[in-house]
Scaffold this motif. Structure first.
Motif, short mmCIF file in Angstrom:
data_model
loop_
_atom_site.label_atom_id
_atom_site.label_comp_id
_atom_site.label_asym_id
_atom_site.label_seq_id
_atom_site.Cartn_x
_atom_site.Cartn_y
_atom_site.Cartn_z
N VAL B 27 42.68 64.16 16.34
CA VAL B 27 42.51 62.94 15.54
C VAL B 27 41.30 62.16 16.03
N ALA B 31 37.95 61.31 13.94
CA ALA B 31 37.48 59.94 13.72
C ALA B 31 36.06 59.77 14.22
N LEU B 35 32.83 58.70 11.95
CA LEU B 35 32.08 57.48 12.22
C LEU B 35 30.61 57.78 12.45
N TRP B 42 23.97 55.56 6.94
CA TRP B 42 23.34 54.26 6.84
C TRP B 42 21.83 54.40 6.95
N ILE B 259 30.10 49.62 14.60
CA ILE B 259 30.78 50.88 14.28
C ILE B 259 30.51 51.91 15.36
N VAL B 262 32.63 51.17 18.29
CA VAL B 262 34.00 51.54 17.98
C VAL B 262 34.20 53.05 18.07
N ILE B 265 34.88 53.77 21.45
CA ILE B 265 36.19 53.30 21.91
C ILE B 265 37.26 54.33 21.61
N VAL B 266 37.16 54.97 20.45
CA VAL B 266 38.20 55.96 20.11
C VAL B 266 38.21 57.08 21.14
#
Lengths: 388, 385
Positions: B27, B31, B35, B42, B259, B262, B265-266
């Motif tokens: 997982v 993720a 990301l 972008w 982002i 983050v 962080i995951v």
């Protein structure tokens, strides 16, 4: 007979390393959860606080923001003469005809440009926005090339500080004052004399009008009349509504992003909690058997383990919130897509976010703990006692 | 060989725990990959824009126009091959939720400047000869079911009114990354209408697009163009299309940085989970490690066993995560095509995924390995449970 609550608590304490690891995993998830909610909240709060409920913004029909809008002088006069406009102490209408444009400024310490709102205001601009106060310097003299800058602009942009100059519209503009506007979006604006700016930008029309209502309840009727007047191609919005609309898309984006991230992350944390609790159950097989033999019921065991897992989740939640609360000191500055201009806002922690985060951490603990607890409760006494 | 067998056997001793850890890593890697792809997207606008096209706009900011008379003066600048121009129209189809970019452009040179927009020649001719004509990208046409000859009506936000266009061509992108959700129509149509309704704003363009003869000259040409209009009523700012796009992107950079943080962080979260698993595993097996040592295996061997198990578990998770990344990206591309027309996972992301998975395994194993390798035989054997 119930197992004392202290049993669950002391179990966590006995296996400190595992508890800390699992709880910190959850803490990170709660941190991300709380931080994104705080960000969306901060954005919305900044923009919504920017408006006052009794103020009305008038912009051109189907323009989404002041920057896109234009209000002809003749139209402005028609609106100005409406009886619903409140009258100030000196008998002057509490109304301001403004020019709003974007200019490119460079951030301090970088060469990156950003779009900054520059607002031409008249004498009515300040009284209509009581949240704006001058904190340094003085107001610009009417008719001069002087401007005042919002606090965020002064800190972040080259030429925004007091005494510095900005060049646009073939003139140099001196910053003679810094204003603070509480937590509102005006902090990210530069204000100058409307007539001077219209001249400099060669725009013979206003962008928007702002006025205070004589009686707040007259808004609906006024809106109806302004929008159906064939001489006007304008629409009226309450100032709060206007700014709410501007923050909607971005706040929604932040919330959706935050939500989907948290859902994925919480999967990881729940799995962590599950591993921990399964191990807790496996290590204590004999102990559980003994407790059952001594006379504690299945339900009692189930409750004890679920409680332990909830405590684990709560520890993570509190830790995560503790760290998230420090984020309040951070100010984010980014472009709001809807207005296309730079906006500074901070993480804002509200009571709603606090309880949501704690609830979320408890749910994670519960989901992670239920299966292992069920396993513990269903062990047969004899097998459990025999296990080494 | 023996070690590999031992590692695999060990890894599946606690099947449930291993399975849960693998699922967690999968997982997290999924993720992480998504990301990273999002952040990459972008910057896609920057990557696909050309470094040889120049964009000239008003120096004050994008919302100020430039006079149409600049066109000929720009063309006189040495090194300029062709000049085109356009306006951001900002029209709204149906309502705000159906957002797509729409520009008023001068058709002939503009399409020549954008060879990546592939338009059949007869459609191009039809577009150029129809003042109310417009062209749209394939994806946009598919979304609304537009065919050649369809009438499209937009509500102007910058220029008020209802505007009607006839669809004359549907272009395709030269490669997958090309933007296919743009609508372009004739600048002349916009200008003629402006002349009638608001002459003050007629004969003005939002930006000029400049094609240069030699890409190496781009910087000099840009400077020369800006020098030409220095101290005029509308000073210009010329930069390469890439720099221009970058300017947009950097304005919202704060969010992208968030982002990115983050996405790390995951990884940290899952590291903690995996470290926990390995710590528990090692704690349970301390007597075994002592036994192995009694039999003559050194600290190194034990280290390899613990390390191997940890990396083995996380790597399975990593591979699973990577495998799930593709259907997930596919799903996003079809279900959320409105936001992400193009959500493809780059090979670099895949490598990064796998490296990260290994990294998680390594970090998770450090502490247990150290404990297992340094345990004194007597202590280990004496330990119960």
């Amino acid at each position: 007979m119930r197992i004392p609550y202290s049993y669950s608590f002391r179990n966590l304490w006995t296996r400190r390393l595992t508890t800390v690891l699992t709880a910190s995993g959850m803490a990170l998830v709660v941190f991300v959860f709380a931080a994104t909610l705080m960000l969306a909240e901060g954005l919305q709060k900044t923009l919504v606080a920017t408006g006052s409920y009794d103020n009305v913004v008038v912009i051109r029909k189907s323009a989404n923001s002041e920057v896109q809008s234009s209000v002809e002088r003749s139209q402005a006069s028609i609106v100005e003469s409406r009886p619903e406009v409140a009258v100030g102490e000196a008998g002057q209408p509490l109304l301001d005809k403004e020019l709003v444009v974007l200019i490119n400024l460079t951030k301090r310490g970088t060469s990156k440009p950003a779009n900054v709102v520059i607002r031409g205001v008249g004498p009515g601009g300040l009284p209509l926005r009581p949240q704006v106060r001058l904190i340094e310097g003085r107001m610009p003299r009417p008719g001069s090339a002087e401007v005042i800058a919002g606090k965020s602009i002064a800190e972040r942009f080259q030429g925004g500080g007091i005494g510095e100059t900005l060049r646009f519209g073939m003139r140099d503009w001196t910053v003679v004052g810094i204003f603070s506007a509480g937590t509102t979006g005006f902090n990210s604006e530069i204000w100058g004399d409307v007539d001077q700016l219209m001249q400099a930008f060669r725009r013979p029309v206003y962008s928007s009008m702002l006025f205070r209502l004589r009686d707040s309840s007259e808004f609906e009727a006024l809106k109806e009349q302004i929008e159906s007047d064939p001489r006007l191609t304008l629409e009226a919005k309450r100032e709060t509504r206007y700014y709410y609309d501007q923050s909607e898309a971005m706040a929604k984006f932040l919330r959706i992003l935050g939500l989907s991230l948290t859902v994925i992350f919480s999967l990881g944390a729940v799995i962590g909690a599950m591993i921990t609790m399964y191990a807790a159950v496996a290590n204590r097989t004999t102990e559980i058997g003994t407790m059952r033999a001594v006379g504690f019921g299945k339900r009692s065991i189930l409750t004890a383990f679920i409680l332990e897992s909830l405590l684990l989740g709560l520890t993570g939640g509190v830790l995560g919130l503790f760290f998230a609360s420090f984020m309040q000191a951070i100010t984010i500055s980014t472009m709001n897509w809807q207005t296309f201009s730079e906006l500074a806002f901070s993480f804002t922690l509200t009571f709603e976010i606090v309880w949501k985060s704690l609830l979320f951490s408890l749910v994670m603990g519960l989901v992670g703990g239920v299966l292992p607890a069920v396993r513990a409760a269903r062990m047969s006494i004899v097998d459990a006692l025999r296990a080494t | 060989m023996f070690f590999i067998k031992l590692i695999i056997r060990n890894a599946f001793r606690h099947r449930l725990r291993t399975f849960l850890t693998i699922a967690g890593v999968a997982v997290a890697i999924l993720a992480f990959g998504m990301l990273r792809t999002l952040v990459g997207l972008w910057y896609l606008g920057v990557e696909r824009s050309s470094a040889t096209r120049l964009v000239t706009r008003n120096a004050i900011s994008l919302i100020f126009p430039l006079p149409i008379s600049y066109k000929d003066r720009i063309r006189q600048v040495p090194g300029v091959k062709s000049v085109s121009y356009g306006n951001w129209f900002g029209g709204i189809y149906i309502d705000e939720k159906h957002f797509f970019a729409n520009y008023a452009i001068e058709p002939k040179n503009y399409l020549d400047l954008y060879p990546e927009f592939i338009l059949p020649p007869e459609q191009k001719e039809a577009f150029i000869h129809d003042r109310k004509g417009c062209i749209v990208g394939k994806k946009l046409a598919d979304k609304y079911g537009w065919k050649i000859g369809s009438l499209i009506s937009l509500r102007g936000t910058i220029v008020p009114g209802q505007w009607e266009f006839v669809l004359r061509g549907i272009y395709r992108g030269a490669d997958r990354g090309t933007e296919e959700r743009v609508m372009m129509f004739q600048w002349d149509y916009l200008n003629e209408t402006m002349k009638k309704t608001m002459p003050r704003r007629a004969d003005q363009v939002g930006y000029y697009m400049i094609g240069v003869t030699n890409p190496n000259l781009a910087a000099e040409v840009a400077q020369e163009v800006d020098r030409t209009f220095k101290n005029s009523l509308a000073e210009t700012l010329t930069e390469t299309e890439r720099a221009f796009q970058m300017g947009f992107v950097s304005m919202t950079e704060a969010i992208m940085i968030a982002i990115q943080i983050v996405s790390y962080i995951v990884i940290v979260i899952i590291m903690v989970v995996a470290a926990n698993t390995m710590a528990m595993t090692a704690r349970e097996r301390i007597p075994e490690y002592a036994t192995l040592k009694t039999m003559g295996f050194g600290g190194m061997h034990i280290g390899v066993i613990v390390f191997g198990e940890s990396v083995f578990i996380t790597l399975i998770g990593g591979v699973l995560g990577v495998l799930f990344t593709f259907p997930a990206a596919q799903w996003i591309e079809t279900e959320l095509s409105q936001f992400f027309p193009f959500f493809s996972v780059s090979p670099a992301t895949i490598y990064l995924d796998l490296i990260t998975a290994c990294g998680i395994g390594v970090v998770a194993a450090i502490f247990p390995t150290w404990r297992g390798a340094t345990i004194r035989i007597a202590d280990g054997l004496r330990r119960i449970g």
